[in-house]
Motif scaffolding. Sequence first.
Motif, PDB file in Angstrom:
ATOM      1  N   LEU A   1       4.706  -5.196   1.532  1.00  0.00           N
ATOM      2  CA  LEU A   1       5.336  -4.800   0.423  1.00  0.00           C
ATOM      3  C   LEU A   1       5.618  -3.594   0.165  1.00  0.00           C
ATOM      4  O   LEU A   1       4.994  -2.568  -0.252  1.00  0.00           O
TER       5      LEU A   1
ATOM      6  N   SER B   1      -1.357  -4.059  -3.085  1.00  0.00           N
ATOM      7  CA  SER B   1      -1.416  -5.293  -2.519  1.00  0.00           C
ATOM      8  C   SER B   1      -2.250  -6.352  -3.397  1.00  0.00           C
ATOM      9  O   SER B   1      -1.834  -7.419  -3.578  1.00  0.00           O
TER      10      SER B   1
ATOM     11  N   TYR C   1       1.284 -10.782   0.169  1.00  0.00           N
ATOM     12  CA  TYR C   1       1.689  -9.461   0.161  1.00  0.00           C
ATOM     13  C   TYR C   1       0.673  -8.310   0.394  1.00  0.00           C
ATOM     14  O   TYR C   1      -0.618  -8.452   0.105  1.00  0.00           O
TER      15      TYR C   1
END
Length: 272
Positions: free
Chosen positions: A19, A108, A270
Amino acid sequence: MSPTDEQGYTETGQTRTRLPGGDPYGGAPRRTARSSSRSLVTVVGVVVLLIAAIAFANRGDGSSTKSASDKGDQPKAAPTAASGTKPVETRTAGIPSGFAHADQGAQSAAANYAVALVSADILKPFWRGEVVKQAFVADKQAGLTDKFNKAYSKKFLSSIGLDANGNAPAGHTYVSRTAPIGTKLTNYSDSTATVEVWCTGVFGTAGDDSTNPVTSDWFTMTLQLRWENGDWKVDSFSQKDGPAPVPGDDKASSADQMAKAVEEYGGFTYAR
């Protein structure tokens, strides 16, 4: 149906991805141009209802979020190079857990929690409780469970064409899938973090006679996180519209194509 560490909260086949802080996709998905003003009014009405429900559920937590413009140093987009931080390897109730005790771990966590909080699961009483249990700090769970239950009441669910259990009518599929575009860390300490998550998503009911067709949306969710019991958890959150690109002229897919896409394409986990 019961949650397990190996089962996603609505879909299977979850894939781990990096990400980055900027836009890694080389261009944002575009909204579908619709010729029917009636359909547009319906979609706008549903968006307002969903945002109102989220705002109601989050109201009264006594917290406030300062925007980045209130700070002297504006945060910059993070580079897309590998961070070296080990990504999460576990899931609880289908939601990733065990985030790194670092700024990248907080980002995250925020991205994954944003996906869960705007998923179709939040409309289902059983899974709603599991999302709250996994995503939020312990001292906020009871109050938020009550607020979410009131926000996603039988009356509200009926207004978007779902039954009391959050299920669509026979022959229809309710869609609510969110994809974070990027994250921005606006505040960080060893015990707390504030992360903004810029998202796009699709939502609505896929079906030949649906009055709530699947459409796209752009929004930014701000999550206040707290380090608790070895993991990042949500203390509070808020949501606002945009930033959104200029609507495109993509040809709208059929209801059957949209329903199959949700069933066949798994969501992402992610991690920075």
